[in-house]
Design a protein around this motif. Sequence first.
Motif, PDB file in Angstrom:
ATOM      1  N   TYR A 143       0.709  -1.197   0.004  1.00  0.00           N
ATOM      2  CA  TYR A 143       0.067   0.030   0.050  1.00  0.00           C
ATOM      3  C   TYR A 143       0.712   1.252  -0.020  1.00  0.00           C
ATOM      4  CZ  TYR A 143      -4.041  -3.140   0.994  1.00  0.00           C
ATOM      5  OH  TYR A 143      -4.760  -4.038   1.146  1.00  0.00           O
ATOM      6  N   LEU A 144       1.948   1.440   0.736  1.00  0.00           N
ATOM      7  CA  LEU A 144       2.948   2.553   0.811  1.00  0.00           C
ATOM      8  C   LEU A 144       3.163   2.664  -0.450  1.00  0.00           C
ATOM      9  CD1 LEU A 144       4.051   4.076   3.064  1.00  0.00           C
ATOM     10  CD2 LEU A 144       5.885   2.672   3.463  1.00  0.00           C
ATOM     11  N   GLU A 145       4.039   1.572  -1.035  1.00  0.00           N
ATOM     12  CA  GLU A 145       4.558   1.792  -2.457  1.00  0.00           C
ATOM     13  C   GLU A 145       3.539   2.399  -3.709  1.00  0.00           C
ATOM     14  OE1 GLU A 145       8.149  -1.270  -2.694  1.00  0.00           O
ATOM     15  OE2 GLU A 145       6.235  -2.156  -3.224  1.00  0.00           O
ATOM     16  N   SER A 146       2.378   1.799  -3.568  1.00  0.00           N
ATOM     17  CA  SER A 146       1.254   2.219  -4.478  1.00  0.00           C
ATOM     18  C   SER A 146       0.783   3.612  -4.147  1.00  0.00           C
ATOM     19  CB  SER A 146       0.037   1.327  -4.213  1.00  0.00           C
ATOM     20  OG  SER A 146       0.328   0.037  -4.527  1.00  0.00           O
ATOM     21  N   LYS A 147       0.736   4.071  -2.668  1.00  0.00           N
ATOM     22  CA  LYS A 147       0.089   5.260  -2.593  1.00  0.00           C
ATOM     23  C   LYS A 147       1.149   6.530  -2.759  1.00  0.00           C
ATOM     24  CE  LYS A 147      -3.222   7.667  -0.327  1.00  0.00           C
ATOM     25  NZ  LYS A 147      -4.700   7.584  -1.041  1.00  0.00           N
ATOM     26  N   PHE A 148       2.224   6.107  -2.540  1.00  0.00           N
ATOM     27  CA  PHE A 148       3.374   7.204  -2.752  1.00  0.00           C
ATOM     28  C   PHE A 148       4.162   6.891  -3.772  1.00  0.00           C
ATOM     29  CE2 PHE A 148       2.691   7.191   1.676  1.00  0.00           C
ATOM     30  CZ  PHE A 148       2.249   8.570   2.055  1.00  0.00           C
ATOM     31  N   ASP A 149       3.877   5.993  -4.752  1.00  0.00           N
ATOM     32  CA  ASP A 149       4.805   5.592  -6.118  1.00  0.00           C
ATOM     33  C   ASP A 149       6.025   5.724  -5.741  1.00  0.00           C
ATOM     34  OD1 ASP A 149       4.710   5.340  -8.719  1.00  0.00           O
ATOM     35  OD2 ASP A 149       5.135   7.184  -9.166  1.00  0.00           O
ATOM     36  N   VAL A 150       6.495   4.870  -4.966  1.00  0.00           N
ATOM     37  CA  VAL A 150       7.952   4.497  -4.761  1.00  0.00           C
ATOM     38  C   VAL A 150       8.199   3.064  -4.552  1.00  0.00           C
ATOM     39  CG1 VAL A 150       8.304   6.704  -3.130  1.00  0.00           C
ATOM     40  CG2 VAL A 150       7.690   4.575  -2.197  1.00  0.00           C
ATOM     41  N   ASN A 151       9.570   2.712  -5.002  1.00  0.00           N
ATOM     42  CA  ASN A 151       9.987   1.409  -4.704  1.00  0.00           C
ATOM     43  C   ASN A 151      10.852   1.211  -3.596  1.00  0.00           C
ATOM     44  OD1 ASN A 151       8.542   0.264  -6.953  1.00  0.00           O
ATOM     45  ND2 ASN A 151      10.037   1.133  -8.455  1.00  0.00           N
ATOM     46  N   ILE A 152      10.431   0.369  -2.620  1.00  0.00           N
ATOM     47  CA  ILE A 152      11.247   0.392  -1.434  1.00  0.00           C
ATOM     48  C   ILE A 152      12.067  -1.101  -1.559  1.00  0.00           C
ATOM     49  CG2 ILE A 152      11.160   0.215   1.139  1.00  0.00           C
ATOM     50  CD1 ILE A 152       8.410   1.400   1.017  1.00  0.00           C
ATOM     51  N   LEU A 188      14.287  -1.643   4.184  1.00  0.00           N
ATOM     52  CA  LEU A 188      13.158  -1.829   5.070  1.00  0.00           C
ATOM     53  C   LEU A 188      13.663  -1.534   6.790  1.00  0.00           C
ATOM     54  CD1 LEU A 188      11.612  -5.178   3.580  1.00  0.00           C
ATOM     55  CD2 LEU A 188      10.886  -2.979   3.607  1.00  0.00           C
ATOM     56  N   PRO A 189      14.604  -1.963   7.015  1.00  0.00           N
ATOM     57  CA  PRO A 189      14.904  -1.700   8.405  1.00  0.00           C
ATOM     58  C   PRO A 189      14.960  -0.226   8.828  1.00  0.00           C
ATOM     59  CG  PRO A 189      16.650  -3.299   7.571  1.00  0.00           C
ATOM     60  CD  PRO A 189      15.977  -2.549   6.242  1.00  0.00           C
ATOM     61  N   SER A 190      15.194   0.518   8.063  1.00  0.00           N
ATOM     62  CA  SER A 190      14.915   1.993   8.369  1.00  0.00           C
ATOM     63  C   SER A 190      13.269   2.505   8.659  1.00  0.00           C
ATOM     64  CB  SER A 190      15.382   2.864   7.302  1.00  0.00           C
ATOM     65  OG  SER A 190      14.729   2.856   6.120  1.00  0.00           O
ATOM     66  N   LEU A 191      12.432   1.521   8.308  1.00  0.00           N
ATOM     67  CA  LEU A 191      11.123   1.952   8.668  1.00  0.00           C
ATOM     68  C   LEU A 191      10.549   0.944   9.924  1.00  0.00           C
ATOM     69  CD1 LEU A 191       9.490   1.342   5.003  1.00  0.00           C
ATOM     70  CD2 LEU A 191      10.382   3.236   6.020  1.00  0.00           C
ATOM     71  N   ARG A 192      11.140   1.590  10.779  1.00  0.00           N
ATOM     72  CA  ARG A 192      10.758   0.894  12.222  1.00  0.00           C
ATOM     73  C   ARG A 192       9.559   1.624  12.878  1.00  0.00           C
ATOM     74  NH1 ARG A 192      15.818   2.852  12.111  1.00  0.00           N
ATOM     75  NH2 ARG A 192      15.325   4.270  13.719  1.00  0.00           N
ATOM     76  N   SER A 193       9.420   2.975  12.710  1.00  0.00           N
ATOM     77  CA  SER A 193       8.281   3.675  13.380  1.00  0.00           C
ATOM     78  C   SER A 193       7.467   4.471  12.332  1.00  0.00           C
ATOM     79  CB  SER A 193       8.718   4.405  14.581  1.00  0.00           C
ATOM     80  OG  SER A 193       9.702   5.244  13.949  1.00  0.00           O
ATOM     81  N   VAL A 194       6.509   5.282  12.717  1.00  0.00           N
ATOM     82  CA  VAL A 194       5.845   6.055  11.904  1.00  0.00           C
ATOM     83  C   VAL A 194       6.505   7.248  11.756  1.00  0.00           C
ATOM     84  CG1 VAL A 194       3.937   7.516  12.068  1.00  0.00           C
ATOM     85  CG2 VAL A 194       3.597   5.373  13.057  1.00  0.00           C
ATOM     86  N   ARG A 195       7.271   7.625  12.710  1.00  0.00           N
ATOM     87  CA  ARG A 195       7.902   8.828  12.505  1.00  0.00           C
ATOM     88  C   ARG A 195       9.263   8.546  11.457  1.00  0.00           C
ATOM     89  NH1 ARG A 195       7.823  14.059  12.410  1.00  0.00           N
ATOM     90  NH2 ARG A 195       8.261  13.400  10.510  1.00  0.00           N
ATOM     91  N   SER A 196       9.907   7.419  11.547  1.00  0.00           N
ATOM     92  CA  SER A 196      10.967   7.138  10.525  1.00  0.00           C
ATOM     93  C   SER A 196      10.375   6.848   9.076  1.00  0.00           C
ATOM     94  CB  SER A 196      11.764   5.738  11.075  1.00  0.00           C
ATOM     95  OG  SER A 196      10.687   4.933  11.060  1.00  0.00           O
ATOM     96  N   ILE A 248       7.814   8.554   8.055  1.00  0.00           N
ATOM     97  CA  ILE A 248       7.273  10.068   7.567  1.00  0.00           C
ATOM     98  C   ILE A 248       8.841  10.677   6.727  1.00  0.00           C
ATOM     99  CG2 ILE A 248       6.851  12.214   8.329  1.00  0.00           C
ATOM    100  CD1 ILE A 248       4.762  10.897  10.136  1.00  0.00           C
ATOM    101  N   ASP A 249       9.945  10.369   7.759  1.00  0.00           N
ATOM    102  CA  ASP A 249      11.187  10.857   7.407  1.00  0.00           C
ATOM    103  C   ASP A 249      11.583  10.301   5.978  1.00  0.00           C
ATOM    104  OD1 ASP A 249      11.451  12.317   9.701  1.00  0.00           O
ATOM    105  OD2 ASP A 249      12.612  11.107  10.691  1.00  0.00           O
ATOM    106  N   TYR A 250      11.498   8.990   5.919  1.00  0.00           N
ATOM    107  CA  TYR A 250      11.809   8.390   4.644  1.00  0.00           C
ATOM    108  C   TYR A 250      11.238   8.862   3.433  1.00  0.00           C
ATOM    109  CZ  TYR A 250      12.349   4.436   1.227  1.00  0.00           C
ATOM    110  OH  TYR A 250      12.210   3.861   0.137  1.00  0.00           O
ATOM    111  N   LEU A 251       9.606   9.058   3.610  1.00  0.00           N
ATOM    112  CA  LEU A 251       8.885   9.581   2.349  1.00  0.00           C
ATOM    113  C   LEU A 251       9.091  11.048   2.369  1.00  0.00           C
ATOM    114  CD1 LEU A 251       5.614   7.618   3.630  1.00  0.00           C
ATOM    115  CD2 LEU A 251       7.045   7.176   1.578  1.00  0.00           C
TER     116      LEU A 251
END
Length: 79
Positions: free
Chosen positions: A47-56, A61-69, A71-74
Amino acid sequence: MDNKLIRRNLYKVLRRTGVPRKLINENAELQEELLVDDVDMTCFLFYLESKFDVNISNEELPSLRSVRSTIDYLTQRCA
């Protein structure tokens, strides 16, 4: 994309993944507090890749630990 829009869309992705609204806040850890397991994480990433049109990539993946991280990544990827 501005920070407010990123946050709003991320919350929509989390809700679509099945996270209860009352648990979502910027300091919440995905696995510990929002109880996102491996299957939920797969859906979340889809859903994240679809909504934001990004490829992760798997390395990111390890950098996406929290909502804050997330948001920072996006913020960096969608600027």
